[in-house]
Scaffold this motif. Sequence first.
Motif, mmCIF file in Angstrom:
data_model
loop_
_atom_site.group_PDB
_atom_site.id
_atom_site.type_symbol
_atom_site.label_atom_id
_atom_site.label_comp_id
_atom_site.label_asym_id
_atom_site.label_seq_id
_atom_site.Cartn_x
_atom_site.Cartn_y
_atom_site.Cartn_z
ATOM 1 N N ILE A 52 0.829 -1.199 0.000
ATOM 2 C CA ILE A 52 0.000 0.000 0.000
ATOM 3 C C ILE A 52 0.868 1.256 0.000
ATOM 4 O O ILE A 52 0.509 2.279 -0.579
ATOM 5 C CB ILE A 52 -0.945 -0.020 1.227
ATOM 6 C CG1 ILE A 52 -1.883 -1.234 1.132
ATOM 7 C CG2 ILE A 52 -1.753 1.271 1.332
ATOM 8 C CD1 ILE A 52 -2.783 -1.392 2.336
ATOM 9 N N PHE A 53 2.049 1.151 0.630
ATOM 10 C CA PHE A 53 2.954 2.303 0.693
ATOM 11 C C PHE A 53 3.916 2.356 -0.481
ATOM 12 O O PHE A 53 4.732 3.275 -0.567
ATOM 13 C CB PHE A 53 3.750 2.254 2.002
ATOM 14 C CG PHE A 53 2.884 2.301 3.223
ATOM 15 C CD1 PHE A 53 2.417 3.503 3.713
ATOM 16 C CD2 PHE A 53 2.517 1.137 3.852
ATOM 17 C CE1 PHE A 53 1.612 3.549 4.834
ATOM 18 C CE2 PHE A 53 1.713 1.169 4.977
ATOM 19 C CZ PHE A 53 1.247 2.371 5.473
ATOM 20 N N GLY A 54 3.866 1.357 -1.361
ATOM 21 C CA GLY A 54 4.702 1.386 -2.544
ATOM 22 C C GLY A 54 5.324 0.034 -2.839
ATOM 23 O O GLY A 54 5.422 -0.829 -1.951
ATOM 24 N N PRO A 55 5.775 -0.202 -4.074
ATOM 25 C CA PRO A 55 6.354 -1.491 -4.440
ATOM 26 C C PRO A 55 7.741 -1.735 -3.847
ATOM 27 O O PRO A 55 8.123 -2.881 -3.636
ATOM 28 C CB PRO A 55 6.409 -1.443 -5.966
ATOM 29 C CG PRO A 55 6.487 0.024 -6.291
ATOM 30 C CD PRO A 55 5.697 0.718 -5.230
ATOM 31 N N ILE A 56 8.507 -0.672 -3.569
ATOM 32 C CA ILE A 56 9.851 -0.857 -3.013
ATOM 33 C C ILE A 56 9.795 -1.420 -1.589
ATOM 34 O O ILE A 56 10.517 -2.376 -1.278
ATOM 35 C CB ILE A 56 10.649 0.463 -3.079
ATOM 36 C CG1 ILE A 56 10.853 0.882 -4.542
ATOM 37 C CG2 ILE A 56 11.990 0.324 -2.382
ATOM 38 C CD1 ILE A 56 11.596 2.194 -4.720
ATOM 39 N N PRO A 57 8.952 -0.885 -0.694
ATOM 40 C CA PRO A 57 8.829 -1.527 0.628
ATOM 41 C C PRO A 57 8.324 -2.964 0.549
ATOM 42 O O PRO A 57 8.744 -3.819 1.337
ATOM 43 C CB PRO A 57 7.826 -0.633 1.365
ATOM 44 C CG PRO A 57 7.926 0.690 0.697
ATOM 45 C CD PRO A 57 8.209 0.373 -0.737
ATOM 46 N N MET A 58 7.465 -3.230 -0.433
ATOM 47 C CA MET A 58 6.936 -4.588 -0.582
ATOM 48 C C MET A 58 8.044 -5.558 -0.972
ATOM 49 O O MET A 58 8.180 -6.648 -0.411
ATOM 50 C CB MET A 58 5.826 -4.580 -1.630
ATOM 51 C CG MET A 58 5.053 -5.863 -1.752
ATOM 52 S SD MET A 58 5.738 -6.949 -3.027
ATOM 53 C CE MET A 58 4.528 -8.238 -3.051
ATOM 54 N N LEU A 59 8.872 -5.179 -1.952
ATOM 55 C CA LEU A 59 9.980 -6.029 -2.379
ATOM 56 C C LEU A 59 10.989 -6.224 -1.248
ATOM 57 O O LEU A 59 11.470 -7.345 -1.023
ATOM 58 C CB LEU A 59 10.661 -5.423 -3.597
ATOM 59 C CG LEU A 59 11.911 -6.143 -4.109
ATOM 60 C CD1 LEU A 59 11.581 -7.562 -4.551
ATOM 61 C CD2 LEU A 59 12.570 -5.359 -5.244
ATOM 62 N N SER A 60 11.286 -5.165 -0.526
ATOM 63 C CA SER A 60 12.233 -5.273 0.588
ATOM 64 C C SER A 60 11.700 -6.209 1.663
ATOM 65 O O SER A 60 12.451 -7.029 2.219
ATOM 66 C CB SER A 60 12.498 -3.885 1.179
ATOM 67 O OG SER A 60 13.008 -3.004 0.188
ATOM 68 N N CYS A 61 10.417 -6.116 1.954
ATOM 69 C CA CYS A 61 9.827 -6.977 2.973
ATOM 70 C C CYS A 61 9.855 -8.443 2.542
ATOM 71 O O CYS A 61 10.114 -9.330 3.368
ATOM 72 C CB CYS A 61 8.392 -6.530 3.251
ATOM 73 S SG CYS A 61 7.573 -7.441 4.573
ATOM 74 N N CYS A 62 9.597 -8.725 1.264
ATOM 75 C CA CYS A 62 9.640 -10.110 0.770
ATOM 76 C C CYS A 62 11.037 -10.697 0.924
ATOM 77 O O CYS A 62 11.188 -11.843 1.362
ATOM 78 C CB CYS A 62 9.203 -10.151 -0.687
ATOM 79 S SG CYS A 62 7.431 -9.961 -0.966
ATOM 80 N N CYS A 63 12.047 -9.930 0.564
ATOM 81 C CA CYS A 63 13.419 -10.430 0.673
ATOM 82 C C CYS A 63 13.821 -10.636 2.129
ATOM 83 O O CYS A 63 14.417 -11.668 2.484
ATOM 84 C CB CYS A 63 14.374 -9.459 -0.017
ATOM 85 S SG CYS A 63 14.121 -9.286 -1.796
ATOM 86 N N ILE A 64 13.493 -9.666 2.986
ATOM 87 C CA ILE A 64 13.849 -9.790 4.404
ATOM 88 C C ILE A 64 13.100 -10.949 5.047
ATOM 89 O O ILE A 64 13.674 -11.724 5.829
ATOM 90 C CB ILE A 64 13.561 -8.465 5.138
ATOM 91 C CG1 ILE A 64 14.488 -7.362 4.623
ATOM 92 C CG2 ILE A 64 13.720 -8.634 6.645
ATOM 93 C CD1 ILE A 64 14.183 -5.991 5.171
ATOM 94 N N MET A 65 11.832 -11.104 4.707
ATOM 95 C CA MET A 65 11.041 -12.172 5.315
ATOM 96 C C MET A 65 11.525 -13.538 4.862
ATOM 97 O O MET A 65 11.570 -14.490 5.665
ATOM 98 C CB MET A 65 9.561 -11.976 4.975
ATOM 99 C CG MET A 65 8.648 -12.969 5.657
ATOM 100 S SD MET A 65 6.940 -12.422 5.666
ATOM 101 C CE MET A 65 7.061 -11.016 6.775
ATOM 102 N N ALA A 66 11.879 -13.691 3.599
ATOM 103 C CA ALA A 66 12.419 -14.966 3.132
ATOM 104 C C ALA A 66 13.725 -15.299 3.854
ATOM 105 O O ALA A 66 13.971 -16.460 4.207
ATOM 106 C CB ALA A 66 12.636 -14.919 1.617
ATOM 107 N N PHE A 67 14.549 -14.284 4.096
ATOM 108 C CA PHE A 67 15.808 -14.493 4.819
ATOM 109 C C PHE A 67 15.559 -14.896 6.265
ATOM 110 O O PHE A 67 16.193 -15.818 6.788
ATOM 111 C CB PHE A 67 16.642 -13.202 4.753
ATOM 112 C CG PHE A 67 17.963 -13.295 5.452
ATOM 113 C CD1 PHE A 67 19.031 -13.961 4.880
ATOM 114 C CD2 PHE A 67 18.135 -12.711 6.703
ATOM 115 C CE1 PHE A 67 20.251 -14.039 5.535
ATOM 116 C CE2 PHE A 67 19.340 -12.785 7.358
ATOM 117 C CZ PHE A 67 20.409 -13.454 6.777
#
Length: 232
Positions: free
Chosen positions: A188-203
């Motif tokens: 909702i706040f943008g695609p960049i925070p979404m991508l960062s969250c996916c990478c951090i969460m997978a890690f």
Amino acid sequence: MEEARLDYVLVPLGLTVFGLYHLWLLFAILHRPALTVMGLNAQSRRQWVFSMMTDPLKNGILIVQTLRNNIMASTLLATTAITLSSLITVFVSSKSTSAASKLVYGNQTLTISSIKHFALLVCFLVAFLCNVQSIRYYAHVSFLATLPTSKGRRDSIEYVARNMNRGSFFWSLGLRAFYLSFPLFLWIFGPIPMLSCCCIMAFVLYFLDTTTSFTRQLHIDSMKEEPKTADV
């Protein structure tokens, strides 16, 4: 890259990272369960079922109490998921009504926003359905595990253990849907925070889902003594 096109590139990339990690996790659970927490937990639950069903009448209270705790955990997640789904539905409905008069032909802002909220809604609905299915399996096991006629019957005990593991797997799927809701919410706040969250969460999930050599050794030591019902 144009700002308007970031959603079409970064969002699928983030979902791909999240999906590839879970495909690897599924492969590890099926082929090398000792490397994953879910695989070790499934083996421990199977051993617990064999241990409890050696004397269902004596261990009946312990079985029911343990399954009740699992049902309560699934009920809590299911209630949370359906509540969040209802809140999102009300929010989207009110927003669509208020913005209907301001909608200009060709404006894509409302459409993208609706997709974001719809993805969150589907995510929570999947979590709700998985937890309801988990409750169904746990309730069924609570009846089967206390049957005195199942004592000493390996096929019946295997069936109970399989159903209990299915209930636990559906609970895990519901929990994964909650994990997925975090990057979808940040979308909702943008695609960049979404991508960062996916990478951090997978890690982070990699360290939560995999086991250490010390944990595997403890599990191997606890599994050395097979239940007596396994020889029936």
